[in-house]
Write a protein that holds these residues in place. Structure first.
Motif, PDB file in Angstrom:
ATOM      1  N   ASP A  95       2.697  -1.726   6.959  1.00 20.41           N
ATOM      2  CA  ASP A  95       1.744  -2.506   7.774  1.00 20.41           C
ATOM      3  C   ASP A  95       2.467  -3.154   8.947  1.00 20.41           C
ATOM      4  OD1 ASP A  95      -0.395  -1.957   5.949  1.00 20.41           O
ATOM      5  OD2 ASP A  95       0.354  -3.559   4.653  1.00 20.41           O
ATOM      6  N   THR A 115      -0.492  -4.405  12.968  1.00 19.48           N
ATOM      7  CA  THR A 115      -1.048  -5.654  12.448  1.00 19.48           C
ATOM      8  C   THR A 115      -0.685  -6.791  13.399  1.00 19.48           C
ATOM      9  OG1 THR A 115      -0.837  -4.839  10.192  1.00 19.48           O
ATOM     10  CG2 THR A 115      -1.094  -7.215  10.467  1.00 19.48           C
ATOM     11  N   LYS A 171      -5.727  -5.752  11.320  1.00 18.78           N
ATOM     12  CA  LYS A 171      -5.196  -4.427  11.646  1.00 18.78           C
ATOM     13  C   LYS A 171      -5.940  -3.911  12.872  1.00 18.78           C
ATOM     14  CE  LYS A 171      -3.293  -2.647   7.370  1.00 18.78           C
ATOM     15  NZ  LYS A 171      -3.076  -1.435   6.576  1.00 18.78           N
ATOM     16  N   GLY A 231      -7.500  -3.209   3.111  1.00 18.74           N
ATOM     17  CA  GLY A 231      -6.041  -3.121   3.131  1.00 18.74           C
ATOM     18  C   GLY A 231      -5.414  -4.306   3.833  1.00 18.74           C
ATOM     19  N   ALA A 232      -6.015  -4.702   4.961  1.00 18.94           N
ATOM     20  CA  ALA A 232      -5.481  -5.833   5.720  1.00 18.94           C
ATOM     21  C   ALA A 232      -5.603  -7.128   4.930  1.00 18.94           C
ATOM     22  CB  ALA A 232      -6.216  -5.952   7.054  1.00 18.94           C
ATOM     23  N   TYR A 264      -6.313  -7.563   1.372  1.00 18.69           N
ATOM     24  CA  TYR A 264      -5.843  -7.639  -0.022  1.00 18.69           C
ATOM     25  C   TYR A 264      -4.601  -6.780  -0.274  1.00 18.69           C
ATOM     26  CZ  TYR A 264     -10.707  -9.175  -0.311  1.00 18.69           C
ATOM     27  OH  TYR A 264     -11.904  -9.811  -0.093  1.00 18.69           O
ATOM     28  N   HIS A 265      -4.084  -6.143   0.769  1.00 18.13           N
ATOM     29  CA  HIS A 265      -2.889  -5.293   0.653  1.00 18.13           C
ATOM     30  C   HIS A 265      -3.080  -4.172  -0.379  1.00 18.13           C
ATOM     31  CE1 HIS A 265      -0.971  -8.017   3.399  1.00 18.13           C
ATOM     32  NE2 HIS A 265      -1.294  -9.026   2.612  1.00 18.13           N
ATOM     33  N   HIS A 284      -3.103   1.975   1.356  1.00 12.15           N
ATOM     34  CA  HIS A 284      -4.117   2.668   2.161  1.00 12.15           C
ATOM     35  C   HIS A 284      -4.629   3.946   1.498  1.00 12.15           C
ATOM     36  CE1 HIS A 284      -6.276   4.164   5.667  1.00 12.15           C
ATOM     37  NE2 HIS A 284      -5.648   5.318   5.497  1.00 12.15           N
ATOM     38  N   TYR A 301      -6.023  -4.322  -9.142  1.00  8.85           N
ATOM     39  CA  TYR A 301      -5.845  -5.213  -7.992  1.00  8.85           C
ATOM     40  C   TYR A 301      -6.475  -6.594  -8.231  1.00  8.85           C
ATOM     41  CZ  TYR A 301      -3.868  -1.628  -4.920  1.00  8.85           C
ATOM     42  OH  TYR A 301      -3.051  -0.689  -4.344  1.00  8.85           O
TER      43      TYR A 301
END
Length: 387
Positions: free
Chosen positions: A72, A154, A161, A271-272, A274-275, A278, A345
């Motif tokens: 990222d 990012t 992102k 993704g941005a 909660y990480h 991808h 997650y």
């Protein structure tokens, strides 16, 4: 009326069994002698990469290394890379790594030619002059960034992102060497392979699809269905690694020509925040996306299912076909590949659904062949990762 080109491929693609020799050939053919190698600290220290760099230096090519790439990647990393490029008086870039290294390298190439900062080029109205000199060497088979016109960075201050789409900044060369993939861990092989599959599947379903991109997307999905499980089961299976690598490159090429749809919008937003990895995110998103677009792309959803081994009852209605096809993908994702459950997650369905507006606003959502409104985005997020 302007002519609409349906297939464009400006990247020179080389498949090789000898990375160093091929890079020497490219440098000599293209007339470059001072490359900046853009990578991360792990890939930069891989024996194959060190050996390739040594071979370049033995023939008088002066290589500088910028190995500050992280997952990222931040806009600031691109700025640091531009400084390294200028300090070395570089004339080209060798990007070795996964999508993050490719994204940073493409960003460096845009800024060193066009000036300013990479954040300015997230505005599609800002012109980008041709940026030659990027040689892309993927070490993962997933992002397809070696062929792509896109990069995602990012913003450090907000965590957002941001995408830059730049046809003039595609790689000049893509160098495919399966030996670089042999030690890729199974978990990364799964995530990267799912990313490639979803590039092909979403491109196939996109508003921008054409008969010629469809044929390539179908082949990429076929190769991944048949060879990705083998690569996951045995990372040293070089034939499987090479077939998956080629499929990933073809699917990355399709990013430029057919685009992606709501699955990638969901993955970028989640993704941005909660990480979520991808490739895993697009894999969790695809079944609900397939069912959502089935009313307007029934024959294509059926075809994806057939590539994945689905069998349909005779005269099955489109709704049933869509469910069977999405189940076939879940079987591929969860049983054949072994992707871990989204529950790992620890994000509740309510929390996922709270991102619906951000999905509506994400730039790739517009390629989806049905309009994504708030209700549709909520529906897609409710189905995220369902088994």
């Amino acid at each position: 009326m302007a002519m609409e080109v349906k297939l464009l491929q400006p990247v020179k693609v080389v498949c090789t069994d000898d990375l160093g020799e091929t890079l020497v050939d490219i440098m000599q053919t293209a007339g470059y002698s001072r490359p900046l190698m853009v990578t991360d600290s792990f890939v930069g220290s891989m024996p194959l990469v060190v050996a390739a760099r040594t071979k370049l230096e033995q023939v008088g090519v002066d290589v500088a290394v910028f190995d500050q790439v992280k997952p990222d990647p931040l806009c600031e990393t691109v700025e640091s890379g531009v400084e390294a490029f200028e300090a070395h008086k570089a004339d080209s870039i060798i990007a070795i790594g996964g999508g993050s290294s490719m994204d940073v390298a493409r960003g460096i190439n845009i800024v060193r030619v066009n000036g300013g900062s990479i954040i300015e080029y997230t505005n599609p109205a800002k012109p980008i002059a041709p940026c030659n000199g990027m040689i892309a060497v993927p070490t993962t088979a997933g992002t397809g960034s070696e062929m792509s016109n896109a990069l995602v960075v990012t913003e450090g201050s907000t965590g957002r992102k941001l995408a830059v789409l730049a046809d003039p900044a595609v790689s000049e060369y893509a160098v495919l060497n399966a030996d670089l993939m042999l030690t890729l861990p199974a978990k990364m092989t799964i995530a990267c392979g799912l990313d490639a599959f979803c590039h092909a599947a979403e491109g196939y379903l996109s508003r921008m699809a054409s008969p010629v991109t469809d044929a390539i997307c179908e082949k990429a999905m076929f190769l991944l269905y048949n060879y990705l499980p083998r690569a996951v089961a045995n990372g040293q299976d070089r034939e499987a690694r090479e077939r998956v690598m080629v499929a990933s490159t073809l699917a990355g090429w399709m990013l430029n020509n057919a685009g992606t749809i709501a699955g990638h919008s969901i993955a970028h937003v989640l993704g941005a925040k909660y990480h979520i990895v991808h490739g895993e995110a697009v894999g969790y998103a695809l079944p609900a996306v397939m069912e959502f677009v089935a009313p307007v792309r029934a024959h294509k959803v059926r075809e994806i299912g057939q590539i994945l081994g689905a069998v349909y009852p005779e005269n099955a209605p489109d709704e049933q076909v869509a469910i069977i096809a999405s189940r076939a993908f879940k079987d591929f994702r969860d049983r054949m590949l072994g992707l871990h459950a989204v529950e790992d997650y620890g994000i509740s369905v309510e929390e996922l659904v709270s991102n619906a507006q951000a999905v509506v606003d994400e730039r790739f959502a517009g390629n989806t062949p049905r309009d994504i409104d708030l209700q549709a985005a909520e529906q897609l997020l409710e189905g995220f990762g369902s088994r």
